[in-house]
Design a protein around this motif. Structure first.
Motif, PDB file in Angstrom:
ATOM      1  N   MET A   1       0.841  -1.190   0.000  1.00 43.71           N
ATOM      2  CA  MET A   1       0.000   0.000   0.000  1.00 43.71           C
ATOM      3  C   MET A   1       0.886   1.253   0.000  1.00 43.71           C
ATOM      4  O   MET A   1       1.839   1.340   0.766  1.00 43.71           O
ATOM      5  N   THR A   2       0.560   2.190  -0.873  1.00 44.09           N
ATOM      6  CA  THR A   2       1.344   3.419  -0.951  1.00 44.09           C
ATOM      7  C   THR A   2       1.103   4.292   0.275  1.00 44.09           C
ATOM      8  O   THR A   2       0.086   4.158   0.974  1.00 44.09           O
ATOM      9  N   THR A   3       2.040   5.194   0.531  1.00 44.48           N
ATOM     10  CA  THR A   3       1.924   6.077   1.691  1.00 44.48           C
ATOM     11  C   THR A   3       0.706   6.972   1.592  1.00 44.48           C
ATOM     12  O   THR A   3       0.008   7.213   2.589  1.00 44.48           O
ATOM     13  N   SER A   4       0.419   7.490   0.389  1.00 45.39           N
ATOM     14  CA  SER A   4      -0.727   8.380   0.221  1.00 45.39           C
ATOM     15  C   SER A   4      -2.038   7.657   0.508  1.00 45.39           C
ATOM     16  O   SER A   4      -2.954   8.218   1.108  1.00 45.39           O
ATOM     17  N   ARG A   5      -2.145   6.392   0.077  1.00 48.37           N
ATOM     18  CA  ARG A   5      -3.371   5.643   0.343  1.00 48.37           C
ATOM     19  C   ARG A   5      -3.477   5.259   1.821  1.00 48.37           C
ATOM     20  O   ARG A   5      -4.583   5.110   2.352  1.00 48.37           O
ATOM     21  N   ARG A   6      -2.360   5.095   2.486  1.00 47.62           N
ATOM     22  CA  ARG A   6      -2.383   4.705   3.896  1.00 47.62           C
ATOM     23  C   ARG A   6      -2.731   5.872   4.806  1.00 47.62           C
ATOM     24  O   ARG A   6      -3.345   5.677   5.862  1.00 47.62           O
ATOM     25  N   LEU A   7      -2.368   7.110   4.413  1.00 48.07           N
ATOM     26  CA  LEU A   7      -2.542   8.262   5.288  1.00 48.07           C
ATOM     27  C   LEU A   7      -3.660   9.200   4.863  1.00 48.07           C
ATOM     28  O   LEU A   7      -4.207   9.920   5.701  1.00 48.07           O
ATOM     29  N   ASN A   8      -3.993   9.228   3.571  1.00 45.48           N
ATOM     30  CA  ASN A   8      -4.997  10.164   3.075  1.00 45.48           C
ATOM     31  C   ASN A   8      -6.342   9.478   2.844  1.00 45.48           C
ATOM     32  O   ASN A   8      -6.437   8.251   2.812  1.00 45.48           O
ATOM     33  N   ALA A   9      -7.367  10.314   2.648  1.00 44.48           N
ATOM     34  CA  ALA A   9      -8.689   9.802   2.291  1.00 44.48           C
ATOM     35  C   ALA A   9      -8.654   9.240   0.865  1.00 44.48           C
ATOM     36  O   ALA A   9      -7.964   9.776  -0.006  1.00 44.48           O
ATOM     37  N   ILE A  10      -9.386   8.154   0.635  1.00 42.18           N
ATOM     38  CA  ILE A  10      -9.428   7.512  -0.681  1.00 42.18           C
ATOM     39  C   ILE A  10     -10.880   7.304  -1.084  1.00 42.18           C
ATOM     40  O   ILE A  10     -11.773   7.273  -0.234  1.00 42.18           O
ATOM     41  N   PRO A  11     -11.152   7.139  -2.391  1.00 47.40           N
ATOM     42  CA  PRO A  11     -12.543   6.925  -2.841  1.00 47.40           C
ATOM     43  C   PRO A  11     -13.069   5.562  -2.408  1.00 47.40           C
ATOM     44  O   PRO A  11     -12.310   4.600  -2.247  1.00 47.40           O
ATOM     45  N   PHE A  12     -14.383   5.503  -2.229  1.00 51.45           N
ATOM     46  CA  PHE A  12     -15.069   4.248  -1.941  1.00 51.45           C
ATOM     47  C   PHE A  12     -16.028   3.946  -3.090  1.00 51.45           C
ATOM     48  O   PHE A  12     -16.672   4.844  -3.630  1.00 51.45           O
ATOM     49  N   GLN A  20      -9.705  -0.231  -4.819  1.00 55.15           N
ATOM     50  CA  GLN A  20      -8.465  -0.983  -4.713  1.00 55.15           C
ATOM     51  C   GLN A  20      -7.237  -0.146  -5.047  1.00 55.15           C
ATOM     52  O   GLN A  20      -6.166  -0.333  -4.460  1.00 55.15           O
ATOM     53  N   SER A  21      -7.368   0.764  -5.994  1.00 57.08           N
ATOM     54  CA  SER A  21      -6.180   1.503  -6.434  1.00 57.08           C
ATOM     55  C   SER A  21      -6.438   2.982  -6.705  1.00 57.08           C
ATOM     56  O   SER A  21      -5.483   3.731  -6.882  1.00 57.08           O
ATOM     57  N   SER A  22      -7.681   3.431  -6.754  1.00 56.68           N
ATOM     58  CA  SER A  22      -7.975   4.819  -7.122  1.00 56.68           C
ATOM     59  C   SER A  22      -7.638   5.772  -5.979  1.00 56.68           C
ATOM     60  O   SER A  22      -7.704   5.410  -4.803  1.00 56.68           O
ATOM     61  N   GLU A  23      -7.260   7.001  -6.359  1.00 53.50           N
ATOM     62  CA  GLU A  23      -7.014   8.063  -5.404  1.00 53.50           C
ATOM     63  C   GLU A  23      -7.619   9.355  -5.934  1.00 53.50           C
ATOM     64  O   GLU A  23      -7.824   9.511  -7.134  1.00 53.50           O
ATOM     65  N   PHE A  24      -7.935  10.284  -5.030  1.00 56.22           N
ATOM     66  CA  PHE A  24      -8.447  11.580  -5.445  1.00 56.22           C
ATOM     67  C   PHE A  24      -7.322  12.375  -6.107  1.00 56.22           C
ATOM     68  O   PHE A  24      -6.202  12.432  -5.609  1.00 56.22           O
ATOM     69  N   ALA A  25      -7.636  12.987  -7.250  1.00 56.03           N
ATOM     70  CA  ALA A  25      -6.621  13.717  -7.998  1.00 56.03           C
ATOM     71  C   ALA A  25      -6.506  15.169  -7.552  1.00 56.03           C
ATOM     72  O   ALA A  25      -5.419  15.741  -7.565  1.00 56.03           O
ATOM     73  N   HIS A  26      -7.623  15.785  -7.156  1.00 56.89           N
ATOM     74  CA  HIS A  26      -7.591  17.201  -6.802  1.00 56.89           C
ATOM     75  C   HIS A  26      -7.079  17.380  -5.376  1.00 56.89           C
ATOM     76  O   HIS A  26      -7.603  16.769  -4.437  1.00 56.89           O
ATOM     77  N   PRO A  27      -6.039  18.182  -5.163  1.00 57.01           N
ATOM     78  CA  PRO A  27      -5.457  18.318  -3.819  1.00 57.01           C
ATOM     79  C   PRO A  27      -6.430  18.886  -2.798  1.00 57.01           C
ATOM     80  O   PRO A  27      -6.367  18.504  -1.626  1.00 57.01           O
ATOM     81  N   PHE A 194       0.509  15.618   5.442  1.00 53.29           N
ATOM     82  CA  PHE A 194       0.502  16.475   4.255  1.00 53.29           C
ATOM     83  C   PHE A 194       1.897  16.765   3.701  1.00 53.29           C
ATOM     84  O   PHE A 194       2.062  16.788   2.477  1.00 53.29           O
ATOM     85  N   PRO A 195       2.924  17.013   4.528  1.00 50.02           N
ATOM     86  CA  PRO A 195       4.261  17.231   3.932  1.00 50.02           C
ATOM     87  C   PRO A 195       4.779  16.033   3.146  1.00 50.02           C
ATOM     88  O   PRO A 195       5.580  16.198   2.226  1.00 50.02           O
ATOM     89  N   ILE A 196       4.325  14.820   3.485  1.00 47.92           N
ATOM     90  CA  ILE A 196       4.802  13.620   2.795  1.00 47.92           C
ATOM     91  C   ILE A 196       3.965  13.315   1.564  1.00 47.92           C
ATOM     92  O   ILE A 196       4.494  12.992   0.495  1.00 47.92           O
ATOM     93  N   THR A 197       2.658  13.419   1.694  1.00 45.49           N
ATOM     94  CA  THR A 197       1.762  12.979   0.618  1.00 45.49           C
ATOM     95  C   THR A 197       1.406  14.078  -0.371  1.00 45.49           C
ATOM     96  O   THR A 197       0.877  13.777  -1.442  1.00 45.49           O
ATOM     97  N   LEU A 198       1.675  15.338  -0.041  1.00 44.97           N
ATOM     98  CA  LEU A 198       1.308  16.445  -0.939  1.00 44.97           C
ATOM     99  C   LEU A 198       2.548  17.239  -1.338  1.00 44.97           C
ATOM    100  O   LEU A 198       2.552  18.471  -1.328  1.00 44.97           O
TER     101      LEU A 198
END
Length: 270
Positions: A1-12, A20-27, A194-198
């Motif tokens: 699992m990527t760091t961004s998916r582990r720490l940030n909100a993800i789509p359901f 399984q793999s999608s992430e929000f594109a807009h910061p 945020f400093p890591i994922t953005l």
């Protein structure tokens, strides 16, 4: 699992079914939903342990008395905002001492009242008679929460330097008190998440096909394309077609030595 998916909100994709793999594109969407997620659920135990160990490590690297170190002050402030208190702090000792003095004073007055005010002048006797039984019980209830008298200490925590976050009981006390505190969540998001994922660059170089093929970047350009087209930058002029190339393609596509065909009856299907 990527760091961004582990720490940030993800789509359901459904109720309690994360993608399984999608992430929000807009910061802005990522930031907003991540803040809401942590505010509703609080920090997870793994996140909380990382934060507390980081704070404790920072405290050991700082100088000065423990009570005046920035990390110690930050931890004490979080505990205070959560309605708790750090054992051994000056504020706790001062409040406890004042509570004990007030309790003792009211008990003495109550005892003197029971003795018909022996040894009191008229003013003191009158003041002691104004002390009601309800006020005495209020004093007892106030002192019931004092750590000096062994009262309820569910919101009392050890100083940061004495806590062993690998000890399950000690960790659980601090976790239950602080894991939903907005001040702690804000610090965790701004320091770790945020400093890591953005991450972003302050300057970004970009160019289009027109800029690369034109005179904006280079004076001389040489290009080759297997699919010739006149859609070129104006500075490059017209496309120079190779003589006979189109005829050769048609010849190869229609040559019986290379291609063959079969007649298909009407009504055929795959």
């Amino acid at each position: 699992m990527t760091t961004s998916r582990r720490l940030n909100a993800i789509p359901f994709i459904g109720k309690d079914v994360p993608s399984q793999s999608s992430e929000f594109a807009h910061p802005d969407i990522v930031i907003g939903l991540t803040i809401l997620g942590y505010r509703y659920e609080g920090l997870r135990r793994s996140d909380f342990k990382v934060l507390m160990k980081h704070l404790q490590t920072s405290m050991w690297e700082e100088v000065g008395p423990f009570s005046r170190r920035p990390s110690t002050k930050r931890f004490a402030k979080w505990v205070e905002h959560a309605g708790g208190r750090v054992r051994g702090s000056r504020r706790e000792q001062r409040n406890s001492s004042s509570d004990v003095d007030e309790y003792n004073r009211k008990i003495i007055l109550q005892n003197r009242r029971g003795g018909d005010g022996v040894g009191l002048d008229d003013d003191e006797n009158e003041n002691s008679s104004n002390l009601s039984t309800s006020e005495s019980f209020a004093a007892l209830e106030t002192m019931a929460s004092s750590p000096l008298l062994g009262g309820d200490q569910t919101k009392d925590v050890w100083p940061l330097r004495l806590i062993d976050f690998e000890d399950r009981d000690q960790f659980e006390v601090v976790f239950q008190l602080l894991h939903k505190l907005p001040h702690l969540i804000h610090y965790y998001l701004c320091t770790f998440v945020f400093p890591i994922t953005l991450r972003y660059q302050g300057m970004k170089l970009s160019a289009s096909g027109q800029a690369i093929g034109g005179k904006l970047l280079f004076d001389r350009r040489l290009g080759f394309s297997g699919t010739p087209s006149d859609l070129l930058p104006l500075e490059m002029g017209k496309c120079q077609y190779q003589k006979g190339s189109d005829g050769k393609m048609l010849h190869l596509l229609t040559s019986p030595d290379i291609m063959s065909f079969d007649e298909i009856e009407a009504g055929w299907s795959v």
